[in-house]
Design a protein around this motif. Structure first.
Motif, mmCIF file in Angstrom:
data_model
loop_
_atom_site.group_PDB
_atom_site.id
_atom_site.type_symbol
_atom_site.label_atom_id
_atom_site.label_comp_id
_atom_site.label_asym_id
_atom_site.label_seq_id
_atom_site.Cartn_x
_atom_site.Cartn_y
_atom_site.Cartn_z
ATOM 1 N N GLN A 16 0.867 -1.289 -0.068
ATOM 2 C CA GLN A 16 -0.094 -0.166 -0.156
ATOM 3 C C GLN A 16 0.858 1.282 -0.171
ATOM 4 O O GLN A 16 0.361 2.396 -0.288
ATOM 5 C CB GLN A 16 -0.834 0.173 1.278
ATOM 6 N N HIS A 17 2.128 1.119 0.178
ATOM 7 C CA HIS A 17 2.949 2.177 0.365
ATOM 8 C C HIS A 17 3.632 2.653 -0.882
ATOM 9 O O HIS A 17 4.193 1.884 -1.552
ATOM 10 C CB HIS A 17 4.067 1.890 1.277
ATOM 11 N N GLN A 18 3.254 4.004 -1.252
ATOM 12 C CA GLN A 18 3.524 4.564 -2.464
ATOM 13 C C GLN A 18 5.051 5.082 -2.086
ATOM 14 O O GLN A 18 5.436 5.824 -1.407
ATOM 15 C CB GLN A 18 2.758 5.648 -3.017
ATOM 16 N N VAL A 19 6.117 4.737 -3.001
ATOM 17 C CA VAL A 19 7.270 5.086 -2.845
ATOM 18 C C VAL A 19 7.609 6.291 -4.002
ATOM 19 O O VAL A 19 8.720 7.002 -3.719
ATOM 20 C CB VAL A 19 8.391 4.073 -2.719
ATOM 21 N N LEU A 20 7.173 6.172 -4.961
ATOM 22 C CA LEU A 20 7.617 7.236 -6.063
ATOM 23 C C LEU A 20 6.256 7.686 -6.509
ATOM 24 O O LEU A 20 5.206 7.371 -6.876
ATOM 25 C CB LEU A 20 7.970 6.376 -7.321
ATOM 26 N N GLN A 59 5.563 -7.770 -3.504
ATOM 27 C CA GLN A 59 4.329 -6.829 -3.551
ATOM 28 C C GLN A 59 4.392 -5.295 -4.126
ATOM 29 O O GLN A 59 3.888 -4.592 -3.841
ATOM 30 C CB GLN A 59 4.165 -6.450 -1.849
ATOM 31 N N ALA A 60 5.523 -5.483 -5.109
ATOM 32 C CA ALA A 60 5.859 -4.248 -5.776
ATOM 33 C C ALA A 60 4.605 -3.868 -7.072
ATOM 34 O O ALA A 60 4.277 -5.109 -7.549
ATOM 35 C CB ALA A 60 7.173 -4.327 -6.258
ATOM 36 N N ARG A 61 4.429 -2.870 -7.209
ATOM 37 C CA ARG A 61 3.652 -2.337 -8.434
ATOM 38 C C ARG A 61 4.103 -0.985 -8.882
ATOM 39 O O ARG A 61 4.800 -0.096 -8.062
ATOM 40 C CB ARG A 61 2.310 -2.089 -7.806
ATOM 41 N N VAL A 62 4.060 -1.053 -10.116
ATOM 42 C CA VAL A 62 4.468 0.295 -10.767
ATOM 43 C C VAL A 62 3.324 0.769 -11.971
ATOM 44 O O VAL A 62 2.695 -0.070 -12.569
ATOM 45 C CB VAL A 62 5.918 -0.204 -11.897
ATOM 46 N N ASP A 63 3.350 1.922 -12.050
ATOM 47 C CA ASP A 63 2.466 2.605 -13.110
ATOM 48 C C ASP A 63 3.181 3.639 -13.767
ATOM 49 O O ASP A 63 4.166 4.382 -13.407
ATOM 50 C CB ASP A 63 1.332 3.180 -12.392
#
Lengths: 250, 218
Positions: A16-20, A59-63
């Motif tokens: 859930q933690h947005q890092v960028l 658990q990583a995600r990119v957009d």
């Protein structure tokens, strides 16, 4: 020749933690771009996105979009991306059970190069490019772990260069090295930028000032400012950049 | 002590040293001008002797700046403050030298004092003194507007200098003063005008510290 990279609206999460947050960046070909910022600002995550390593985290995600030249990285196979966008890590990580020669040759073999003559030529070329050939040419069969820390890091750079990438990502490549080894890595970066596009994460402000053409400052997952390095270190536009590079925080 | 705190203290020390030097240079200029106007040889001598102390201050500031560059590897605003600090010290030192030139000229004039032409210098000297005050205030208060005002003030001093020279040499061979006396008074005007130029450099250094931009106030 290296290729440019274009980053648009890049966002990255761990769970859930947005890092960028909405990163837009133009990385010029055959230039050194330094990424600076305090711990936890997202700079390592950012360069891990540039060769799609971030996505290997469960658990990583990119957009958003990242283009290498005209191609979107997300239209390519991640394995192919990592061949054209190589990475060198903070701690030298040669394959400990392999010889110096095999540490370089393994990537070439995986890329389908089998002929021993060609393998030898490519290994030598990579070691020469990494300014290591003269130091190891008489002991190529020795284990890579017999090398000093600085030599091991140059071996890792040679390993990344052997497969002829377009872009080389470096995550604090000299932070574990002594000043002389650091200087050799910096000289090497200066030389190989003729051929490759380089993005380097560094905590060392002076290192960024010495080697980078462009510098980008990240803070709390945002790209605060990016400019010519000389401009960033003499006349930054944003107060947060000024406060960080002058040691007022971070 | 945190390294940044120690650096901030050193930067304050640099500012204080520059202000101290600025105050001493201003006093030297005032005394040099007074020695010309009042034919005061003792005062002129004091200005000449005091220059050694001003030179020492310049070296001390330069040493501090070099030490800060070597040990702190300053960037951005810190770097600009230190580089501009070195330039400010050089300009102040040159202003001190010009005060000495004034004092030496005063000694040469005192052999045969001239009243009227020397008085012509007074207005110009007051304008230069205001410039020095304004330049030092611009530095102390980080005041960009005050720094920019120095350009106009310098124009006025340049104008005064042209008038002085024109008046000195308008009377021709029949003037009360000898050609040498007139030349010495013109030199004094020239030294004051040069001090004004150095104050505009101080203004430029202040603007560089504040904005990072180069400017031309002269």
């Amino acid at each position: 020749m290296g290729k440019s990279m274009t980053v648009r609206r890049l966002q990255a999460w761990y769970g859930q933690h947005q890092v960028l947050h909405n990163i837009d960046m133009d990385i010029e070909e055959n230039r050194v771009t330094a990424i600076i910022g305090p711990s936890g600002c997202g700079k390592s995550t950012f360069i891990r996105c540039l060769n799609r390593m971030h996505e290997t985290h469960p658990q990583a995600r990119v957009d958003g979009d990242i283009r290498l030249g005209d191609e979107s990285l997300f239209d390519l196979d991640p394995v192919d991306v990592r061949r054209v966008v190589g990475m060198v890590f903070q701690k030298p990580n040669p394959f400990p059970t392999m010889s110096i020669f095999d540490n370089i040759a393994i990537g070439l073999k995986l890329a389908g190069i089998r002929r021993s003559g060609e393998l030898r030529d490519r290994v030598e070329r990579a070691l020469r490019m990494a300014a290591l050939w003269d130091e190891v040419k008489d002991r190529l069969a020795k284990p890579a772990t017999a090398l000093s820390g600085g030599q091991q890091q140059r071996l890792c750079i040679a390993r990344a260069l052997a497969v002829e990438p377009e872009v080389l990502l470096m995550d604090e490549p000299a932070s574990a090295l002594d000043p002389i080894s650091t200087m050799r890595i910096e000289e090497l970066i200066e030389e190989i930028k003729q051929t490759y596009t380089i993005v380097i994460v560094t905590h060392n402000m002076q290192q960024a000032a010495r080697i980078a053409d462009k510098t980008a400052f990240f803070y709390q997952g945002h790209l605060i400012e990016m400019d010519d390095t000389s401009q960033m270190f003499t006349k930054p536009k944003d107060k947060r950049t000024e406060d960080y590079i002058t040691g007022r925080f971070g | 002590m945190h390294q940044r705190q120690a650096f901030d203290i050193a930067l304050k020390e640099l500012k204080l040293k520059l202000l101290h030097m600025g105050g001493d240079v201003q006093e030297s200029i005032r005394h040099a001008v007074a020695s010309v106007l009042r034919h005061d040889q003792a005062l002129a001598q004091r200005v000449i002797e005091r220059d050694r102390e001003i030179n020492r201050q310049d070296h001390e500031i330069e040493d501090l700046c070099i030490r800060l560059i070597a040990t702190q590897q300053p960037v951005a605003g810190d770097l600009r403050r230190i580089v501009a600090g070195m330039r400010l010290a050089v300009d102040l030192e040159r202003m001190g030298d010009l005060a000495v030139d004034l004092a030496k000229t005063s000694l040469r004039l005192s052999a045969s004092p001239v009243e009227e032409p020397a008085r012509r210098l007074q207005g110009m000297a007051e304008a230069v003194d205001s410039m020095v005050s304004e330049g030092l205030n611009a530095y102390v208060n980080s005041d960009a507007e005050a720094a920019r005002r120095l350009a106009e003030m310098d124009d006025a001093v340049d104008h005064d200098y042209r008038l002085l020279v024109e008046e000195l040499f308008a009377d021709g061979p029949d003037a009360a003063e000898t050609p040498q006396q007139r030349m010495l008074i013109a030199f004094c005007g020239r030294y004051l005008e040069r001090i004004g130029d150095h104050v505009t450099n101080i203004g430029e250094s202040v603007l560089y510290i504040l904005t990072g931009e180069r400017s031309d106030l002269n």
